[in-house]
Design a protein around this motif. Structure first.
Motif, PDB file in Angstrom:
ATOM      1  N   UNK A   1       6.407  12.940  11.586  1.00 38.51           N
ATOM      2  CA  UNK A   1       7.312  13.262  10.486  1.00 38.51           C
ATOM      3  C   UNK A   1       7.899  12.023   9.812  1.00 38.51           C
ATOM      4  N   UNK A   2       8.461  11.114  10.633  1.00 37.10           N
ATOM      5  CA  UNK A   2       9.229  10.006  10.068  1.00 37.10           C
ATOM      6  C   UNK A   2       8.453   8.705   9.871  1.00 37.10           C
ATOM      7  N   UNK A   3       7.325   8.558  10.524  1.00 31.86           N
ATOM      8  CA  UNK A   3       6.543   7.324  10.361  1.00 31.86           C
ATOM      9  C   UNK A   3       5.319   7.527   9.472  1.00 31.86           C
ATOM     10  N   UNK A   4       4.936   8.798   9.259  1.00 31.55           N
ATOM     11  CA  UNK A   4       3.754   9.043   8.424  1.00 31.55           C
ATOM     12  C   UNK A   4       4.098   9.911   7.205  1.00 31.55           C
ATOM     13  N   UNK A   5       4.590  11.133   7.450  1.00 35.30           N
ATOM     14  CA  UNK A   5       4.832  12.054   6.335  1.00 35.30           C
ATOM     15  C   UNK A   5       5.962  11.595   5.406  1.00 35.30           C
ATOM     16  N   UNK A   6       7.093  11.213   5.969  1.00 31.53           N
ATOM     17  CA  UNK A   6       8.221  10.790   5.129  1.00 31.53           C
ATOM     18  C   UNK A   6       7.855   9.597   4.242  1.00 31.53           C
ATOM     19  N   UNK A   7       7.261   8.514   4.788  1.00 27.28           N
ATOM     20  CA  UNK A   7       6.857   7.407   3.907  1.00 27.28           C
ATOM     21  C   UNK A   7       5.856   7.832   2.824  1.00 27.28           C
ATOM     22  N   UNK A   8       4.963   8.757   3.150  1.00 25.41           N
ATOM     23  CA  UNK A   8       4.007   9.241   2.151  1.00 25.41           C
ATOM     24  C   UNK A   8       4.704  10.003   1.024  1.00 25.41           C
ATOM     25  N   UNK A   9       5.680  10.829   1.379  1.00 23.11           N
ATOM     26  CA  UNK A   9       6.432  11.573   0.362  1.00 23.11           C
ATOM     27  C   UNK A   9       7.202  10.609  -0.539  1.00 23.11           C
ATOM     28  N   UNK A  10       7.875   9.633   0.073  1.00 24.28           N
ATOM     29  CA  UNK A  10       8.622   8.644  -0.711  1.00 24.28           C
ATOM     30  C   UNK A  10       7.670   7.860  -1.609  1.00 24.28           C
ATOM     31  N   UNK A  11       6.530   7.444  -1.077  1.00 27.32           N
ATOM     32  CA  UNK A  11       5.533   6.713  -1.860  1.00 27.32           C
ATOM     33  C   UNK A  11       5.049   7.574  -3.033  1.00 27.32           C
ATOM     34  N   UNK A  12       4.850   8.881  -2.798  1.00 23.15           N
ATOM     35  CA  UNK A  12       4.400   9.786  -3.857  1.00 23.15           C
ATOM     36  C   UNK A  12       5.407   9.875  -4.996  1.00 23.15           C
ATOM     37  N   UNK A  13       6.693  10.032  -4.638  1.00 20.79           N
ATOM     38  CA  UNK A  13       7.734  10.057  -5.675  1.00 20.79           C
ATOM     39  C   UNK A  13       7.795   8.731  -6.422  1.00 20.79           C
ATOM     40  N   UNK A  14       7.595   7.655  -5.697  1.00 18.51           N
ATOM     41  CA  UNK A  14       7.604   6.317  -6.289  1.00 18.51           C
ATOM     42  C   UNK A  14       6.515   6.197  -7.358  1.00 18.51           C
ATOM     43  N   UNK A  15       5.349   6.768  -7.091  1.00 17.54           N
ATOM     44  CA  UNK A  15       4.237   6.696  -8.046  1.00 17.54           C
ATOM     45  C   UNK A  15       4.516   7.492  -9.308  1.00 17.54           C
ATOM     46  N   UNK A  16       5.385   8.503  -9.201  1.00 18.96           N
ATOM     47  CA  UNK A  16       5.737   9.314 -10.366  1.00 18.96           C
ATOM     48  C   UNK A  16       6.850   8.681 -11.201  1.00 18.96           C
ATOM     49  N   UNK A  17       7.559   7.726 -10.613  1.00 19.81           N
ATOM     50  CA  UNK A  17       8.677   7.095 -11.316  1.00 19.81           C
ATOM     51  C   UNK A  17       8.165   6.065 -12.324  1.00 19.81           C
ATOM     52  N   UNK A  18       9.022   5.718 -13.296  1.00 19.97           N
ATOM     53  CA  UNK A  18       8.620   4.682 -14.258  1.00 19.97           C
ATOM     54  C   UNK A  18       8.307   3.372 -13.524  1.00 19.97           C
ATOM     55  N   UNK A  19       7.273   2.717 -13.940  1.00 16.89           N
ATOM     56  CA  UNK A  19       6.849   1.439 -13.369  1.00 16.89           C
ATOM     57  C   UNK A  19       6.404   1.574 -11.914  1.00 16.89           C
ATOM     58  N   UNK A  20       6.152   2.789 -11.479  1.00 13.90           N
ATOM     59  CA  UNK A  20       5.601   3.088 -10.152  1.00 13.90           C
ATOM     60  C   UNK A  20       6.382   2.452  -9.002  1.00 13.90           C
ATOM     61  N   UNK A  21       7.692   2.414  -9.126  1.00 12.97           N
ATOM     62  CA  UNK A  21       8.547   1.918  -8.052  1.00 12.97           C
ATOM     63  C   UNK A  21       8.571   0.411  -7.903  1.00 12.97           C
ATOM     64  N   UNK A  22       7.978  -0.318  -8.840  1.00  9.37           N
ATOM     65  CA  UNK A  22       7.939  -1.777  -8.738  1.00  9.37           C
ATOM     66  C   UNK A  22       9.145  -2.454  -9.373  1.00  9.37           C
ATOM     67  N   UNK A  23      10.065  -1.680  -9.907  1.00  9.20           N
ATOM     68  CA  UNK A  23      11.217  -2.272 -10.581  1.00  9.20           C
ATOM     69  C   UNK A  23      10.840  -2.699 -11.983  1.00  9.20           C
ATOM     70  N   UNK A  24      11.837  -2.959 -12.798  1.00 12.53           N
ATOM     71  CA  UNK A  24      11.597  -3.391 -14.172  1.00 12.53           C
ATOM     72  C   UNK A  24      11.823  -4.893 -14.261  1.00 12.53           C
ATOM     73  N   UNK A  25      10.855  -5.575 -14.832  1.00 19.39           N
ATOM     74  CA  UNK A  25      10.916  -7.029 -14.922  1.00 19.39           C
ATOM     75  C   UNK A  25      11.176  -7.475 -16.355  1.00 19.39           C
ATOM     76  N   UNK A  26      11.904  -8.570 -16.478  1.00 22.34           N
ATOM     77  CA  UNK A  26      12.083  -9.229 -17.766  1.00 22.34           C
ATOM     78  C   UNK A  26      11.331 -10.543 -17.670  1.00 22.34           C
ATOM     79  N   UNK A  27      10.363 -10.708 -18.545  1.00 26.20           N
ATOM     80  CA  UNK A  27       9.572 -11.941 -18.576  1.00 26.20           C
ATOM     81  C   UNK A  27      10.160 -12.868 -19.619  1.00 26.20           C
ATOM     82  N   UNK A  28      10.379 -14.114 -19.231  1.00 25.44           N
ATOM     83  CA  UNK A  28      10.896 -15.082 -20.195  1.00 25.44           C
ATOM     84  C   UNK A  28      10.518 -16.486 -19.763  1.00 25.44           C
ATOM     85  N   UNK A  29       9.907 -17.206 -20.684  1.00 24.35           N
ATOM     86  CA  UNK A  29       9.614 -18.619 -20.459  1.00 24.35           C
ATOM     87  C   UNK A  29       8.775 -18.843 -19.195  1.00 24.35           C
TER      88      UNK A  29
END
Length: 195
Positions: A18-46
């Motif tokens: 439950x907690x070492x396989x299924x839960x991380x998979x569920x969280x990863x799945x939601x992450x893939x549906x979020x904007x920028x796929x859970x990688x955070x938003x970056x500001x590129x400059x210089x």
């Protein structure tokens, strides 16, 4: 012994699945549906990348200063100072910030200084300031960059972020994004004073 050992082994296997396989998979799945796929938003400059949701420190007077940080803007150690408002060390720290701010912004009176410009946020990583906290820095920036104050005020107005859902929280400005826009307006290469 079998009556205790076998249920304990089954429970261990079940909680592992439950907690070492299924839960991380569920969280990863939601992450893939979020904007920028859970990688955070970056500001590129210089040629550098900055996380949009992590405050950056600006120390040069030609930039709008950001909110102080109790953790030196270190995202790995996010947090507040945890000192009470009556703690003598904390009071001295805030007084020192007020004194420094007023020395670099001589047109500002003590009572005009917004709280967030001299106190750290709960996370120590707040990337935003209130509109007022930027507006009181305008005379310093205008003088150092030889830009009209009205132009800077217009730039601030163009970078105001509305409250969440239109009513939750105050209007605010993202300091790093704003300083990058300031450099572009001034024709400078880019933000170089970010730690």
């Amino acid at each position: 012994m079998k009556t205790h050992v076998l249920p304990a082994i089954k429970m261990t296997i079940l909680t592992f699945v439950l907690f070492a396989i299924l839960y991380p998979l569920v969280v990863w799945g939601f992450e893939q549906l979020s904007p920028n796929h859970g990688n955070g938003f970056l500001i590129e400059n210089n040629g550098k990348s900055y996380y949009e949701n992590i405050g950056q420190q600006f120390t040069e007077n030609q930039y709008f200063w950001s909110r102080p940080s109790a953790v030196d803007y270190n995202a790995a150690g996010s947090g507040a100072s945890n000192k009470s408002g009556s703690n003598p060390e904390y009071i001295k720290e805030v007084e020192d910030r007020i004194t420094h701010f007023m020395s670099q912004n001589p047109t500002v009176k003590r009572e005009q200084i917004p709280t967030e410009i001299v106190t750290a946020s709960g996370s120590g990583l707040d990337p935003h300031l209130s509109v007022k906290a930027l507006e009181i820095q305008v005379p310093r920036i205008a003088k150092l960059r030889n830009i009209e104050e009205t132009e800077l005020l217009r730039l601030i107005e163009n970078h105001i972020e509305s409250p969440l859902l239109g009513f939750l929280g105050p209007e605010k400005v993202h300091v790093l994004g704003f300083n990058i826009a300031l450099d572009k307006m001034a024709g400078k290469k880019g933000v170089e004073d970010v730690k």
